[in-house]
Motif scaffolding. Sequence first.
Motif, PDB file in Angstrom:
ATOM      1  N   LYS A 351       0.796  -1.147   0.069  1.00 37.51           N
ATOM      2  CA  LYS A 351       0.188  -0.035   0.095  1.00 37.51           C
ATOM      3  C   LYS A 351       0.857   1.270   0.164  1.00 37.51           C
ATOM      4  O   LYS A 351       1.830   1.224   0.752  1.00 37.51           O
ATOM      5  CB  LYS A 351      -0.945  -0.105   1.236  1.00 37.51           C
ATOM      6  N   ALA A 352       0.400   2.412  -0.756  1.00 38.80           N
ATOM      7  CA  ALA A 352       1.423   3.353  -0.918  1.00 38.80           C
ATOM      8  C   ALA A 352       0.368   4.469  -1.041  1.00 38.80           C
ATOM      9  O   ALA A 352      -0.832   4.672  -1.446  1.00 38.80           O
ATOM     10  CB  ALA A 352       2.043   3.301  -1.874  1.00 38.80           C
ATOM     11  N   LEU A 353       0.930   5.916  -0.453  1.00 39.44           N
ATOM     12  CA  LEU A 353       0.266   7.096  -0.695  1.00 39.44           C
ATOM     13  C   LEU A 353       0.753   7.809  -1.834  1.00 39.44           C
ATOM     14  O   LEU A 353       1.822   7.994  -1.789  1.00 39.44           O
ATOM     15  CB  LEU A 353       0.275   7.652   0.606  1.00 39.44           C
ATOM     16  N   CYS A 354       0.037   8.004  -2.792  1.00 47.97           N
ATOM     17  CA  CYS A 354       0.253   8.662  -4.099  1.00 47.97           C
ATOM     18  C   CYS A 354       0.080  10.377  -4.044  1.00 47.97           C
ATOM     19  O   CYS A 354      -0.887  10.750  -3.144  1.00 47.97           O
ATOM     20  CB  CYS A 354      -0.625   8.382  -5.212  1.00 47.97           C
ATOM     21  N   CYS A 355       1.256  11.145  -4.149  1.00 43.96           N
ATOM     22  CA  CYS A 355       1.208  12.463  -3.832  1.00 43.96           C
ATOM     23  C   CYS A 355       1.985  13.110  -5.233  1.00 43.96           C
ATOM     24  O   CYS A 355       2.314  12.357  -6.121  1.00 43.96           O
ATOM     25  CB  CYS A 355       2.149  12.908  -2.801  1.00 43.96           C
ATOM     26  N   ARG A 359       4.887  18.873 -10.022  1.00 43.01           N
ATOM     27  CA  ARG A 359       4.204  18.399 -11.288  1.00 43.01           C
ATOM     28  C   ARG A 359       4.486  16.894 -11.680  1.00 43.01           C
ATOM     29  O   ARG A 359       4.166  16.558 -12.710  1.00 43.01           O
ATOM     30  CB  ARG A 359       4.572  19.385 -12.453  1.00 43.01           C
ATOM     31  N   SER A 360       4.816  16.189 -10.726  1.00 44.23           N
ATOM     32  CA  SER A 360       5.266  14.550 -11.087  1.00 44.23           C
ATOM     33  C   SER A 360       4.484  13.792  -9.825  1.00 44.23           C
ATOM     34  O   SER A 360       4.566  14.265  -8.762  1.00 44.23           O
ATOM     35  CB  SER A 360       6.659  14.330 -11.073  1.00 44.23           C
ATOM     36  N   LYS A 361       4.127  12.771 -10.146  1.00 45.73           N
ATOM     37  CA  LYS A 361       3.605  11.818  -8.907  1.00 45.73           C
ATOM     38  C   LYS A 361       4.790  11.039  -8.444  1.00 45.73           C
ATOM     39  O   LYS A 361       5.812  10.619  -9.053  1.00 45.73           O
ATOM     40  CB  LYS A 361       2.485  10.787  -9.461  1.00 45.73           C
ATOM     41  N   ILE A 362       4.602  10.828  -7.040  1.00 44.52           N
ATOM     42  CA  ILE A 362       5.375  10.013  -6.219  1.00 44.52           C
ATOM     43  C   ILE A 362       4.541   9.056  -5.375  1.00 44.52           C
ATOM     44  O   ILE A 362       3.721   9.803  -5.019  1.00 44.52           O
ATOM     45  CB  ILE A 362       6.703  10.819  -5.653  1.00 44.52           C
ATOM     46  N   ALA A 363       5.108   8.087  -4.984  1.00 47.17           N
ATOM     47  CA  ALA A 363       4.382   7.129  -3.942  1.00 47.17           C
ATOM     48  C   ALA A 363       5.220   6.754  -2.599  1.00 47.17           C
ATOM     49  O   ALA A 363       6.458   6.648  -2.947  1.00 47.17           O
ATOM     50  CB  ALA A 363       4.007   5.655  -4.725  1.00 47.17           C
ATOM     51  N   PHE A 364       4.813   7.180  -1.526  1.00 48.40           N
ATOM     52  CA  PHE A 364       5.357   6.733  -0.431  1.00 48.40           C
ATOM     53  C   PHE A 364       4.685   5.566   0.196  1.00 48.40           C
ATOM     54  O   PHE A 364       3.301   5.427   0.572  1.00 48.40           O
ATOM     55  CB  PHE A 364       4.966   8.063   0.697  1.00 48.40           C
ATOM     56  N   PRO A 365       5.474   4.503   0.498  1.00 46.89           N
ATOM     57  CA  PRO A 365       5.081   3.313   1.184  1.00 46.89           C
ATOM     58  C   PRO A 365       4.403   3.641   2.646  1.00 46.89           C
ATOM     59  O   PRO A 365       4.767   4.220   3.359  1.00 46.89           O
ATOM     60  CB  PRO A 365       6.468   2.325   1.338  1.00 46.89           C
ATOM     61  N   ASP A 446       3.091  19.106  -3.165  1.00 53.36           N
ATOM     62  CA  ASP A 446       2.269  19.905  -3.802  1.00 53.36           C
ATOM     63  C   ASP A 446       0.550  19.399  -3.573  1.00 53.36           C
ATOM     64  O   ASP A 446      -0.349  20.353  -3.353  1.00 53.36           O
ATOM     65  CB  ASP A 446       2.366  20.128  -5.208  1.00 53.36           C
ATOM     66  N   GLN A 447       0.319  18.160  -3.490  1.00 54.50           N
ATOM     67  CA  GLN A 447      -0.956  17.740  -3.399  1.00 54.50           C
ATOM     68  C   GLN A 447      -0.844  16.101  -2.939  1.00 54.50           C
ATOM     69  O   GLN A 447      -0.086  15.450  -3.501  1.00 54.50           O
ATOM     70  CB  GLN A 447      -1.859  17.961  -4.550  1.00 54.50           C
ATOM     71  N   VAL A 448      -1.806  15.906  -1.938  1.00 50.87           N
ATOM     72  CA  VAL A 448      -1.896  14.498  -1.696  1.00 50.87           C
ATOM     73  C   VAL A 448      -3.068  13.941  -2.190  1.00 50.87           C
ATOM     74  O   VAL A 448      -3.976  14.479  -2.086  1.00 50.87           O
ATOM     75  CB  VAL A 448      -2.205  14.282  -0.069  1.00 50.87           C
ATOM     76  N   LEU A 449      -3.180  12.739  -3.029  1.00 48.92           N
ATOM     77  CA  LEU A 449      -3.683  12.179  -3.826  1.00 48.92           C
ATOM     78  C   LEU A 449      -4.761  11.206  -3.094  1.00 48.92           C
ATOM     79  O   LEU A 449      -5.903  11.298  -2.631  1.00 48.92           O
ATOM     80  CB  LEU A 449      -3.486  11.642  -5.215  1.00 48.92           C
TER      81      LEU A 449
END
Length: 649
Positions: A351-355, A359-365, A446-449
């Motif tokens: 499971k990951a938190l996408c942010c 201007r690019s997406k990155i995932a935090f476990p 910039d934004q938490v998705l």
Amino acid sequence: MKVPAKQLDNLSNLVGELVVNRNSLEQGQERMRQFLDNLLHQVMLLSDAGQRMHDLYEKTLLERAIWDSRHGHRSNTSHIPDTENEGNSGKRKFDDSLDLDRVENFTPFHLLAQETIEYIVRVRESASDIEFLVDDAEQVTRQLRQVTTQLQEGFTRSRMIPFSQTVQMLPRALRDNSIEFGKEVELQVEGKETLIDKMIQDKLSDPMKHLMNNAIAHGIETPQERLSAGKSRQGRITIRAFHQGNQTVISVADDGAGIDPEKVKKKAVEKKVITQKQAQGMSNLDDVYKLLLEDGFSTNEKVDLLSGRGVGLGVVKKNLTEIRGTITIDSTIGKGTTFTIRLPLTLSISKALCCISDRSKIAFPMDGVEDMVKVGKDEVKIVEDGQNYIEWRGAKLPFRHLRELLVYNRHLRRGNVYGINAEEDMISIVVLRSASVGIFLAVQVDQVLEQQEIVIKQLEGPVPKPVGIAGATVLGDGKIVAIADILELIDLATGRIREQRIMPDIITPEPIPVPKKTELTVLIVDDSITVRELLSMTFSKAGYRVEQARDGKDAWEKLRGGLVCDLVFCDIEMPRMDGFELLSRMQKDSNLSILPVAMLTSRGAKKHMEMAFELGAKGYFTKPYIEDKLLDGAVSILEGKTVGDVVNA
């Protein structure tokens, strides 16, 4: 039944692909729901327009009837000859004058209105049918998620084996080494039935054996030393395994002499791992204990079968890193030492938190995410050493922007730019935690998705792994997104990692040259769709690429979200955000202040023109406009000139 590990790996990859496709289906379903909601909203507006049209028609009929009654122009059936109907199979009869009045009043407008209302009803019925199908598809999607989740959990369990198989060889090795070195040690294992992924277990055997030997060599004292210290003759090594959240935790503890921080620092200075000045300023025990995990570091002076061979605990850290594991050390002099290993439940799906950042997406476990908060910009404080921090749960939390930790060397293309909906005075923060208790870092994005399941793809090949990046994943829309390495990000923020490499889309020693742009882009900002379409045709015919925004707020969000354009033509009077406010905000933004803006408005007063130029406009044109004059003005503005059809008035 024995199944080859390779076959399980292939099935694991297939389950991962199934999860990716399921995520893609769910994203498509979500977009379909958004489109349906928009369709239903438009149908509602269309129904309102149809009702107003019907009311207008009824009003027209009433006014017509009143006008006819006042002027004596009532229709009479006797005035209508029947000769036209002769020869027909049946004559058209009218019961009374009222029926004839209705026929005469069926004007083309009435027929068209009635036809339009009928179509509106049909569209509303079609929208209801689509809504029913979407609801049914969402139900199927939810069932698919349940089935894939059960399949994933069942497959994960099939890959797992009891922890007892990992430690089954340790008692004999412990007995032999204890006899060899004249120490009395007993081994106690707790949580033998704890299930561990087979791939993780294969990589865990050597670290467990190394940690046990380390406890015998460095931790447990001889019987005489233990009796002198008031302890029992027999030392104890306790290995405990359990699940915590979505992690497997394994601790290896001994009741020996503990770790002397001063001895560790002295040995580190001798081996030139750190300098004498660094050793004197090292007050945090965690920093001292981490020295033991450096490659080749050992505190023993002589070489024997268990220690002093120059291997050290660095090999343990290296093996654990390969399976995304971490190790921490806690020790008390005279009481013992505990090594804590944290491992993911499975190596393939997490499971990951996408942010969105830069201007690019990155995932935090998620196993490294402690909290997600929004704070005001004024809540970011600066301490005496110049570092930023925020107040979080009564503590001062170190604060960094993610773009400061991950430096990108890339060129944004229109297809991989993600927009943001950033509030002006609020910032989004993800609180990261390390395996060690009490080590947190606030990272601004910039934004938490959203949180979602991802399939982890390891970075392989000759290209070195970028600092701060653990791997990559494929989202449901097919985009490849980097997975953050939380421990390395914390080490970067705290200065434990001095060397920072650049993480590009494609790593190159030099920046990729920017190709020469051959097509200029114009952003049209106007609340009138007719004006936008006319302007779009004007600029498209002249060879420009055209983007549209329905008002100032829409334009502001698109520009802040990464929309690349060369020129903006903007109206003044618009809902939500007018042209002057948009122009003012752009001038305050360092990235947008250089973008030329021309006002195109029906306001031709001198005061409006002066205000526009004071706010930074490069052109001012009034409606209705002349195409040639507008296009010539656009060319002049792009050349750096200030123009307008009111400037010389």
